[in-house]
Enzyme design. Structure first.
Site, short mmCIF file in Angstrom:
data_model
loop_
_atom_site.label_atom_id
_atom_site.label_comp_id
_atom_site.label_asym_id
_atom_site.label_seq_id
_atom_site.Cartn_x
_atom_site.Cartn_y
_atom_site.Cartn_z
N LYS A 35 0.84 -1.20 0.00
CA LYS A 35 0.00 0.00 0.00
C LYS A 35 0.88 1.26 0.00
CE LYS A 35 -0.25 -0.41 5.00
NZ LYS A 35 -0.97 -1.09 6.10
N ARG A 126 -10.02 -0.69 15.22
CA ARG A 126 -9.83 0.08 14.00
C ARG A 126 -10.83 -0.52 13.01
NH1 ARG A 126 -3.96 0.90 11.14
NH2 ARG A 126 -4.43 -1.21 10.44
N TYR A 240 17.50 29.31 8.46
CA TYR A 240 16.35 30.00 9.05
C TYR A 240 16.45 30.03 10.57
CZ TYR A 240 13.49 30.14 4.77
OH TYR A 240 12.98 30.41 3.53
N MET A 288 12.61 24.08 3.16
CA MET A 288 11.68 23.33 2.30
C MET A 288 12.44 22.52 1.24
SD MET A 288 8.60 24.71 -0.13
CE MET A 288 7.75 25.57 1.20
C1 LIG Z 1 -0.16 -1.95 6.73
C2 LIG Z 1 -0.72 -3.27 7.18
C3 LIG Z 1 0.12 -4.37 7.33
C4 LIG Z 1 1.64 -4.25 7.27
O1 LIG Z 1 2.08 -3.71 8.51
P1 LIG Z 1 3.62 -3.44 8.84
O2 LIG Z 1 3.61 -2.99 10.25
O3 LIG Z 1 4.07 -2.38 7.90
O4 LIG Z 1 4.35 -4.71 8.64
C5 LIG Z 1 -0.46 -5.60 7.60
N1 LIG Z 1 -1.80 -5.71 7.75
C6 LIG Z 1 -2.64 -4.67 7.64
C7 LIG Z 1 -4.09 -4.86 7.83
C8 LIG Z 1 -2.12 -3.40 7.37
O5 LIG Z 1 -2.95 -2.35 7.28
#
Ligand SMILES: *Cc1c(COP(=O)(O)O)cnc(C)c1O
Length: 342
Positions: A35, A126, A240, A288
């Site tokens: 992701k 969650r 800065y 920046m």
């Molecule tokens: C992002 C995610 C993972 C991976 O988690 P990491 O801590 O990056 O290994 C696994 N399962 C779900 C549901 C996630 O949202």
């Protein structure tokens, strides 16, 4: 146009990290969370390399991310499931939804069902349906590939880990799921949490969520270029708000990277570049698009030379107070992603 910045990505380290996590997963299959554009590295490049290494299960957040991977023909699960507006994509067949709520379950059944995954909440509060929903028959009639849950505290030694594992294990055999999956990267380092499939993200990309995961190798190395080299006199300041003052006459190089590239302001007076083993400290506030480093130890460096930023994830996170996840996913689009071998 030549890229202003480079992100060196070690493809061998990425694959080795997956193999390490696969081995640590024991008899469970090891998937990959790709992701957020493969945590900033580039989802297609990451997924292609891991698929070649034998990875068969990929996880993204949404259908746009899944569509981007579709040309690779991989098995992809969409963690956020299905909103109403996702249904054309979800029924097109290039990825599988992870159903998270009774509404999503109803939506999927109404669309004719088909293979899906289901997230059950075991205490993180969650995403996910509840164990009571399952006991009440919510999932009856669904063709579930993987039942999954997610650990809230896997990077700590918390009693919540065992509590979540036990609640999840109690669901075995109560649904049509062919497989069960609980562990993210940190969960893989816990013993007895792998079930049938693990879902590492962070550790694939060189993050080390638990100190005992020492075999994980750094994958991501940002490189920036010197735009100017200057001498700063004792008593003068840099940057800065004049947050750094020269105690002695000091050689300074200005790099073309800043917080707009994800090199966060938290590295002000804390970060460093590393050139041939020499540590060159960040001087003053990160701007920046620019940052100053001290180059007294590097008389050879001049305008146009490339330097590598110290971006070892565990130590950079500890020094800056940022999470290893933020350090990876914040890296910007001005970096050219350059894949290398090691
Ligand atoms: C992002 C995610 C993972 C991976 O988690 P990491 O801590 O990056 O290994 C696994 N399962 C779900 C549901 C996630 O949202």
């Amino acid at each position: 146009m030549p890229a202003p910045l480079r992100l060196r990505l070690d493809g061998d380290a990425l694959v080795q990290n997956w193999r390490t996590l696969d081995r640590m997963s024991g008899t469970a299959a090891c998937g990959a969370a790709v992701k957020a554009n493969g945590y900033g590295l580039g989802a297609i490049e990451v997924a292609r390399r891991l698929a070649d290494a034998g990875c068969r299960d990929f996880f993204v957040s949404n259908w746009q991310e899944a569509a981007e991977l579709a040309p690779l023909g991989l098995r992809v699960s969409v963690l956020h499931g299905i909103r109403e507006e996702d249904m054309p994509a979800a029924t097109a067949g290039f990825a599988r939804p992870v159903l998270n709520t009774p509404t999503q379950v109803a939506r999927w059944k109404a669309a004719g069902g088909g293979s899906c995954d289901v997230m059950v909440d075991t205490g993180m509060n969650r995403l996910g349906v509840s164990a009571d929903d399952i006991a009440g028959g919510l999932l009856d009639g669904l063709a579930i590939e993987t039942l999954m849950s997610h650990l809230a505290c896997a990077d700590q030694d918390s009693p919540m880990n065992a509590a979540q594992r036990d609640r999840f294990a109690a669901l075995a055999g109560t649904t049509s799921a062919r497989r069960m999956s609980l562990a993210n990267s940190a969960g893989i380092a816990l013993k007895g949490y792998a079930f049938d499939l693990t879902r590492p993200g962070l550790a694939l990309y060189g993050g080390i969520p638990r100190a005992d995961m020492t075999a994980i190798r750094q994958v991501v190395r940002p490189e920036a270029q010197i735009l100017q080299r200057r001498r700063v006199s004792a008593g003068d300041t840099v940057g800065y708000n004049a947050l750094w003052t020269a105690k002695n006459d000091t050689e300074v190089a200005i790099l073309n990277v800043g917080y707009a590239d994800g090199y966060r302001r938290d590295f002000t007076n804390i970060g460093a570049a590393v050139v041939s083993g020499r540590v060159l400290p960040v001087l003053g506030r990160v701007s920046m698009d620019l940052v100053a480093i001290g180059v007294d130890a590097a008389s050879d460096l001049d305008e146009g030379d490339w330097v590598m930023l110290d971006y070892a994830l565990p130590t950079s996170a500890a020094a800056s107070g940022l999470s290893q996840y933020e350090l990876l996913t914040g890296l910007g689009q001005r970096f050219e992603r350059v894949w290398t071998t090691s």
